[in-house]
Structure formats: C-alpha cells, structure tokens
Design a protein around this motif. Sequence first.
Motif, short mmCIF file in Angstrom:
data_model
loop_
_atom_site.label_atom_id
_atom_site.label_comp_id
_atom_site.label_asym_id
_atom_site.label_seq_id
_atom_site.Cartn_x
_atom_site.Cartn_y
_atom_site.Cartn_z
N MET A 1 86.15 88.47 34.44
CA MET A 1 85.30 87.65 35.43
C MET A 1 85.95 85.87 35.71
N LYS A 2 86.75 85.89 36.51
CA LYS A 2 86.49 83.54 37.03
C LYS A 2 85.76 83.36 37.44
N ILE A 3 85.88 82.27 36.79
CA ILE A 3 84.79 80.99 37.39
C ILE A 3 84.79 80.25 38.13
N ASP A 4 84.45 80.54 39.62
CA ASP A 4 84.37 79.62 40.73
C ASP A 4 83.70 77.87 40.62
N TRP A 5 83.75 77.04 39.87
CA TRP A 5 82.68 76.23 39.36
C TRP A 5 82.20 75.16 41.19
N ASN A 6 83.15 75.41 41.90
CA ASN A 6 83.04 75.10 43.17
C ASN A 6 81.86 75.83 43.90
N ASN A 7 81.98 76.88 43.90
CA ASN A 7 80.32 77.66 44.41
C ASN A 7 79.15 77.72 44.05
N LEU A 8 79.28 77.14 42.30
CA LEU A 8 77.93 77.41 42.09
C LEU A 8 76.95 75.64 41.77
N PRO A 9 75.88 75.90 42.12
CA PRO A 9 74.76 75.10 42.73
C PRO A 9 74.76 73.98 41.51
N PRO A 10 74.14 72.93 42.00
CA PRO A 10 74.22 71.79 41.07
C PRO A 10 72.75 72.06 40.43
N ALA A 11 72.54 71.58 38.47
CA ALA A 11 70.97 72.22 38.42
C ALA A 11 71.07 70.16 37.52
N GLY A 12 69.85 70.46 37.40
CA GLY A 12 68.70 68.95 37.13
C GLY A 12 68.82 69.33 36.63
N GLY A 13 67.96 67.58 35.91
CA GLY A 13 67.94 67.21 34.32
C GLY A 13 69.36 66.47 33.35
N MET A 14 69.63 65.38 34.59
CA MET A 14 70.97 65.01 34.39
C MET A 14 70.77 63.71 34.54
N ARG A 15 71.20 62.65 33.52
CA ARG A 15 71.67 60.87 33.87
C ARG A 15 71.45 60.48 35.52
N PRO A 16 71.04 60.04 36.19
CA PRO A 16 71.45 59.30 37.27
C PRO A 16 73.07 59.31 36.88
N GLY A 17 73.93 58.88 38.15
CA GLY A 17 75.05 58.83 37.74
C GLY A 17 76.71 60.63 37.48
N SER A 18 75.07 61.32 36.55
CA SER A 18 75.90 62.39 36.86
C SER A 18 75.67 63.51 37.27
N SER A 19 75.98 64.88 37.37
CA SER A 19 75.96 66.86 37.47
C SER A 19 76.67 66.92 36.43
N ARG A 20 75.43 68.36 36.66
CA ARG A 20 75.99 70.20 36.82
C ARG A 20 76.05 70.53 36.67
N LYS A 21 76.70 71.64 36.54
CA LYS A 21 77.35 73.43 37.10
C LYS A 21 77.22 74.15 35.27
N GLY A 22 76.53 74.77 36.05
CA GLY A 22 76.34 75.95 34.92
C GLY A 22 76.30 77.17 34.99
N ILE A 23 76.53 77.92 33.75
CA ILE A 23 77.09 79.39 33.70
C ILE A 23 76.52 79.98 32.75
N CYS A 24 76.16 81.04 32.26
CA CYS A 24 75.14 81.75 31.00
C CYS A 24 75.44 82.87 31.14
N GLY A 25 75.88 83.51 30.29
CA GLY A 25 76.23 85.22 29.36
C GLY A 25 74.89 85.16 28.45
N ASP A 26 75.11 86.95 28.01
CA ASP A 26 73.64 86.68 27.13
C ASP A 26 74.73 86.24 25.29
N LEU A 27 75.41 85.81 25.56
CA LEU A 27 75.58 85.06 23.75
C LEU A 27 76.26 83.56 23.93
N ILE A 28 76.72 83.24 25.19
CA ILE A 28 77.35 81.96 26.13
C ILE A 28 77.10 81.63 26.29
N SER A 29 77.16 80.40 26.71
CA SER A 29 76.83 78.99 28.36
C SER A 29 77.72 78.58 28.25
#
Length: 122
Positions: free
Chosen positions: A1-29
């Motif tokens: 499966m190819k991951i397209d980071w551009n199509n993932l929503p941003p996730a919260g919990g970061m310091r101001p000035g930083s952004s994060r996007k994530g994926i998660c499988g059963d055993l690894i993220s």
Amino acid sequence: MKIDWNNLPPAGGMRPGSSRKGICGDLISAVMVDVAPETLFDGKTHWHEHEQLLIVIRGNALIVIDGKRIEAAEGEMVFFPSGSRHAVIGTGAEGCTYYEIFAPARPDQLAGWTGSSPLRFD
C-alpha cells in the motif's frame, strides 16, 4: 500500500510551528513531522515504551536522548530505545521535516484520537 501524505489529515498535539500527519497499522505506526523555521523549543524530554526511529528528510534536527545531544542531517536516521528520555530540541534556520517510525504502533498520533497518551514527562 502506498501512503500519500498529502491526503492525510493533520493530527494535533504538536508545539506551535510544527505539524504532524500519521498512519497506523496493527504493529507499527509512522508520522511525518514538519517544523517551520524559527520554531521555539522548550527542551523538555519525554519517554514511552515504544521503540522509535527518526529519519530526517529535509533540513537538520537537534535531538537529545538520555542527555546526549545528536545532530541529524538530511538522510540520517536516529534510534530511540524504549524508555529513553528524548526530544527534538531544535532545527536549522530552514526548519526541518522528518519521519518517525514507532513499534508497537501509536494510534494516539492519528487525527481524531481521543484516548490517553502513552507519553510520560519528568
């Protein structure tokens, strides 16, 4: 499966000035973190049970692991053992983009997560 980071929503919990996007499988993220130039860092470390890899894909990251400072440049990878006190504490003037890989998986880094965080702080 190819991951397209551009199509993932941003996730919260970061310091101001930083952004994060994530994926998660059963055993690894994985997350992609983008840090803007001149982002302020507090230098506070955290720890968790997960093993972690950080791979710099743009810029430089200044990292601390158990009191040891490491500078990671584009293309370099850093390993964080389970339970180690660590943090990204700075970047170069151009900012930084990096991947973080976690095992076991960390669903807390996904957009919309409402459960507890595995992070621990001193």
